[in-house]
Motif scaffolding. Structure first.
Motif, PDB file in Angstrom:
ATOM      1  N   VAL A 210       9.152 -50.807  22.463  1.00 52.02           N
ATOM      2  CA  VAL A 210       8.827 -50.203  23.761  1.00 52.02           C
ATOM      3  C   VAL A 210       7.421 -50.627  24.182  1.00 52.02           C
ATOM      4  CG1 VAL A 210       8.360 -48.026  24.955  1.00 52.02           C
ATOM      5  CG2 VAL A 210      10.396 -48.243  23.511  1.00 52.02           C
TER       6      VAL A 210
ATOM      7  N   ARG B  94      15.847 -53.181  29.850  1.00 49.92           N
ATOM      8  CA  ARG B  94      15.756 -52.925  28.415  1.00 49.92           C
ATOM      9  C   ARG B  94      14.923 -51.669  28.137  1.00 49.92           C
ATOM     10  NH1 ARG B  94      18.296 -53.410  23.722  1.00 49.92           N
ATOM     11  NH2 ARG B  94      16.825 -53.329  22.005  1.00 49.92           N
TER      12      ARG B  94
ATOM     13  N   GLY C  62      14.462 -45.529  21.449  1.00 45.21           N
ATOM     14  CA  GLY C  62      14.396 -46.762  20.643  1.00 45.21           C
ATOM     15  C   GLY C  62      13.059 -46.939  19.950  1.00 45.21           C
TER      16      GLY C  62
ATOM     17  N   LEU D  60      16.057 -48.313  26.090  1.00 46.83           N
ATOM     18  CA  LEU D  60      15.351 -47.857  24.892  1.00 46.83           C
ATOM     19  C   LEU D  60      14.856 -46.424  25.057  1.00 46.83           C
ATOM     20  CD1 LEU D  60      13.280 -50.977  23.773  1.00 46.83           C
ATOM     21  CD2 LEU D  60      15.268 -49.980  22.666  1.00 46.83           C
TER      22      LEU D  60
END
Ligand SMILES: Nc1nc2c(ncn2[C@@H]2O[C@H](COP(=O)(O)OP(=O)(O)O)[C@@H](O)[C@H]2O)c(=O)[nH]1
Ligand SMILES: [Mg+2]
Length: 349
Positions: free
Chosen positions: A149, A135, A144, A139
């Protein structure tokens, strides 16, 4: 509520499954590494007492659904879990980890439940870490949300120190935001110590009780082989067999009590000449949501809840007598339903 039996091969998952559900392992499901599913009626003396009073057409107990994750295979060098097992575990409400604590001549090594516990915890940690890293990579590529984060970086650091996400407080966002990730190290986990027949009635070894308490995990001790035999007997024979072993009740009952405690679940009841029934809800559920558990129409048309305690009802003999004695409470949508409440919902259709 979906509970999955997990653990290393040979720990006794299929035997525990049989002990809990009374269903023998299905070789076809096992051959295809498919999970086998069975449900257990939750023994409840309050339902029994209400059924004795109303003599209803139907008596319904709450149910817990168990799955035996047959796919859990170990590789020879590292006792790792395969990806389909990890995926199956993510869909469960709770993990019930079986630990081998009996000696088995066919097993590659003597029983070492503490090592099994540590190995398995590491597997869960690695699986969650992989998810977090994937993920994070995404990101970063997509530039993202900074808060997400930062939360994920916090998780990565925590997991890299081999700590479960269960005991992490996020600084930058709420855990609810990550519900879709179904992190394994945040799932409630119950340990089942599968002991030798000779130790069926003994308390768990203190070092294991201590390790479970330290990790914040529930612990139930049973001899799955004996309990699987008990599950095949008639009720009368069961009691006799249990007594001869020095046990007061089948492990199934203790197991379910622990699972409810772990998941913070309670039961409310409905009673009448048609049906007496137990319904499972999370502790703290308001009356409106509890109504929806029975039927969405009842939630939508909710007017009020008439509540009596199950023991007042069975002692006094009817709702009318409870009302006369001032034991019937009329509650609104916000009322927090309690364990053992008998609820009669009034609603508009
Ligand atoms: N002596 C003893 N053997 C057990 C017990 N539970 C399971 N076994 C045996 O251990 C082996 C592996 O059990 P199984 O339930 O298939 O393990 P799984 O791979 O985790 O599903 C089988 O031969 C069982 O009969 C127990 O409580 N005592
Ligand atoms: Mg099995």
């Amino acid at each position: 509520m979906k509970v999955g039996l997990v653990g290393l091969p040979g720990s006794g998952k299929s035997t525990v499954f049989e002990a809990l559900t009374g269903l023998a392992a299905d070789p076809a499901a096992q051959a295809k590494s498919r999970a086998q599913v069975g449900s257990v009626k939750v023994p409840d003396h309050r339902v029994d007492a209400l059924a004795a009073l109303y003599e209803p057409k139907k008596t319904t107990y709450a149910e817990v659904v168990f799955s035996d994750l047959a796919g859990a295979r170990a590789s020879a060098e590292r006792r790792s879990l395969d990806s389909s097992t990890i995926q199956a575990m993510r869909d469960l409400d709770a993990l019930c980890q079986v630990l081998r604590c009996f000696d088995d001549a066919t097993a590659p090594a003597p029983a070492d439940p503490l090592a099994e516990l540590a190995d398995f915890a590491l597997e869960l940690t690695i699986a969650d870490l992989a998810l977090v890293e994937r993920r994070l990579e995404r990101l970063k590529k997509e530039k993202g949300d900074a808060q997400e984060v930062s939360a994920l970086e916090q998780m990565r650091e925590h997991l890299e120190s081999e700590l479960p996400l269960r005991c992490l407080e996020l600084r930058s966002c709420d855990w609810a935001r990550f519900a879709g990730f179904q992190f394994l190290t945040r799932k409630p986990r119950l340990l089942v110590l599968n002991v030798d027949e000779s130790a069926a009635a003994a308390p768990p070894p203190p070092e294991i009780a201590e390790a479970a308490a330290q990790a914040g995990l529930g612990l139930v001790c049973m001899s799955a082989k004996v309990e699987a035999e008990i599950a095949q007997l008639s009720l009368d024979d069961q009691l006799e067999f249990l007594e001869s072993l020095g046990l007061a009740e089948p492990a199934k009952s203790r197991f379910i009590v622990e699972a409810y405690r772990l998941l913070d679940l309670i039961s409310f009841l409905t009673a009448g000449p048609d049906e007496c029934r137990a319904w499972t809800i999370k502790r703290g559920t308001p009356a409106l949501k509890a109504a929806g558990k029975i039927h969405s129409d009842i939630e939508r048309g909710f007017i009020r809840a008439e509540v009596v305690r199950w023991d007042d009802l069975t002692t006094l003999g009817s709702e009318a007598k409870c009302r006369e004695a001032g034991k019937l409470k009329v509650e609104g949508k916000e009322y927090v339903v309690a364990d053992g409440d008998v609820v009669h919902f009034r609603f508009n259709v």
